[in-house]
Design a protein around this motif. Sequence first.
Motif, PDB file in Angstrom:
ATOM      1  N   LEU A  59      85.511   4.407  32.683  1.00 10.25           N
ATOM      2  CA  LEU A  59      86.064   5.376  32.511  1.00 10.25           C
ATOM      3  C   LEU A  59      87.494   5.419  32.991  1.00 10.25           C
ATOM      4  N   SER A  60      87.631   4.930  34.290  1.00 10.29           N
ATOM      5  CA  SER A  60      89.151   4.671  35.050  1.00 10.29           C
ATOM      6  C   SER A  60      89.692   3.707  33.990  1.00 10.29           C
ATOM      7  N   GLU A  61      89.153   2.554  33.904  1.00 11.65           N
ATOM      8  CA  GLU A  61      89.976   1.527  33.003  1.00 11.65           C
ATOM      9  C   GLU A  61      90.271   1.965  31.649  1.00 11.65           C
ATOM     10  N   VAL A  62      89.380   2.729  30.864  1.00 10.39           N
ATOM     11  CA  VAL A  62      89.616   3.292  29.452  1.00 10.39           C
ATOM     12  C   VAL A  62      91.043   4.418  29.885  1.00 10.39           C
ATOM     13  N   PRO A 112      77.985  13.943  24.463  1.00 17.15           N
ATOM     14  CA  PRO A 112      77.443  13.490  25.683  1.00 17.15           C
ATOM     15  C   PRO A 112      78.072  12.121  26.252  1.00 17.15           C
ATOM     16  N   GLN A 113      79.048  11.724  25.657  1.00 12.42           N
ATOM     17  CA  GLN A 113      79.835  10.566  25.977  1.00 12.42           C
ATOM     18  C   GLN A 113      80.256  10.447  27.558  1.00 12.42           C
ATOM     19  N   LEU A 114      80.708  11.488  28.116  1.00 15.46           N
ATOM     20  CA  LEU A 114      81.290  11.684  29.201  1.00 15.46           C
ATOM     21  C   LEU A 114      80.485  12.487  30.116  1.00 15.46           C
ATOM     22  N   PHE A 120      78.353   5.588  39.383  1.00 17.96           N
ATOM     23  CA  PHE A 120      78.999   4.336  39.504  1.00 17.96           C
ATOM     24  C   PHE A 120      78.031   3.272  39.101  1.00 17.96           C
ATOM     25  N   PRO A 121      78.381   2.434  38.108  1.00 17.47           N
ATOM     26  CA  PRO A 121      79.750   2.023  37.799  1.00 17.47           C
ATOM     27  C   PRO A 121      80.460   2.418  36.539  1.00 17.47           C
ATOM     28  N   ARG A 122      79.709   3.615  35.944  1.00 17.60           N
ATOM     29  CA  ARG A 122      80.288   4.228  34.839  1.00 17.60           C
ATOM     30  C   ARG A 122      81.767   4.808  35.085  1.00 17.60           C
ATOM     31  N   LEU A 127      76.881   1.782  29.977  1.00 18.42           N
ATOM     32  CA  LEU A 127      77.973   1.461  30.514  1.00 18.42           C
ATOM     33  C   LEU A 127      78.961   1.067  29.259  1.00 18.42           C
ATOM     34  N   ALA A 128      78.282   0.243  28.455  1.00 17.87           N
ATOM     35  CA  ALA A 128      79.312   0.043  27.263  1.00 17.87           C
ATOM     36  C   ALA A 128      79.910   1.100  26.368  1.00 17.87           C
ATOM     37  N   THR A 129      78.976   2.041  26.219  1.00 18.05           N
ATOM     38  CA  THR A 129      79.419   3.541  25.404  1.00 18.05           C
ATOM     39  C   THR A 129      80.430   4.171  26.153  1.00 18.05           C
ATOM     40  N   VAL A 130      80.386   4.182  27.541  1.00 14.93           N
ATOM     41  CA  VAL A 130      81.690   4.522  28.137  1.00 14.93           C
ATOM     42  C   VAL A 130      83.067   3.863  28.091  1.00 14.93           C
TER      43      VAL A 130
END
Length: 338
Positions: A83-86, A9-11, A77-79, A33-36
């Motif tokens: 993910l973009s930063e990751v 389920p993460q993404l 948004f903002p998840r 948000l922290a999980t993503v």
Amino acid sequence: HDVVLAPAPQLYFDQLQSANPDETAGRIPVQDLATVYAFEPVPKQLDAAQAAHVLGAQANVWTEHMPTMKHVEHAVFPRMDALSEVDWSPASARDWKGFLARLPAQFARYRAQGIGYADSAFAPQITVDRDAALRGGPVRVTLSDQVDAGVIHYTLDGSLPTSASPRYDTPFDVTLPTTVRAVTLAADSTELAAPRQRVLDRASLLTISGNAMPNCPGSDFRLRVQPMPDATSLAPVYSINVFNSCQLVPAAPLDRLGAIHVEAVRLERNYALAHDQKLVVSRPHRTPFGELVVHLDSCTGPELASMPLPDPAHSARRFELASPLPAQHGSHTLCLIY
């Protein structure tokens, strides 16, 4: 093979991003948000040659429970920023606290573009010891937010909290009745989340939302849904288990309670369960259109009440049920079965 990772389920951004009472429709459990932000696109088990085949990661948003694009924007948004930063930053450059510090500017961009982003990560949560309050003791109030960022300010006089309102630092006691309002602010006093409020009186403490009622034992599957596919707002939402129409009222003191009152909604059971159809729990009904049965302590405990359901052909989608309850003492769980 080259791969783009999109694990559930993460993404899966149709997962709820908080358990807040005002969170909108989606799947459970929560993927916050922290999980993503903590997602690692390259599994540590891969060697360098294997890791070279990981091209990136993508988020998915399945919309069978999202009637409008407002729901989609809230889910994405903002998840998507996390993910973009990751995806685009080496692990050594990722900084969770720095990411949170940069979000207020991103939120301002969203507002300028009319994007309905979620403020769930910063939404102030107002928690009380319900049992102690119902027993007549002082009501201890705890304020928090999901990411422990920003500063929370609160009021007890019904006014909207601002940076000039009392700052929350430690739990505090209040007397009933009162209304607690709270807001999470950034260092420059801009709002990180819209103000939330909780009314504290005996009636509200005895009222349990279905979203706060866990499944009965036997199945963890759970969804928050809206009653109609053409819903235009993000609320109300209802947490359901499509396999078993059964929920628990968490333990509470039942002394001096003489009745139960239920506000219910009839939802379409239009789920393509396929091979999971065998998991559906069916129960024989005793009245023409079924009933809501209340059991004490467990779902096989003594029956306290049975409330016949109205004829769906001649009743509104939303309806109310009520029944007297036999006198009880002490704290008990209630099991509600349709």
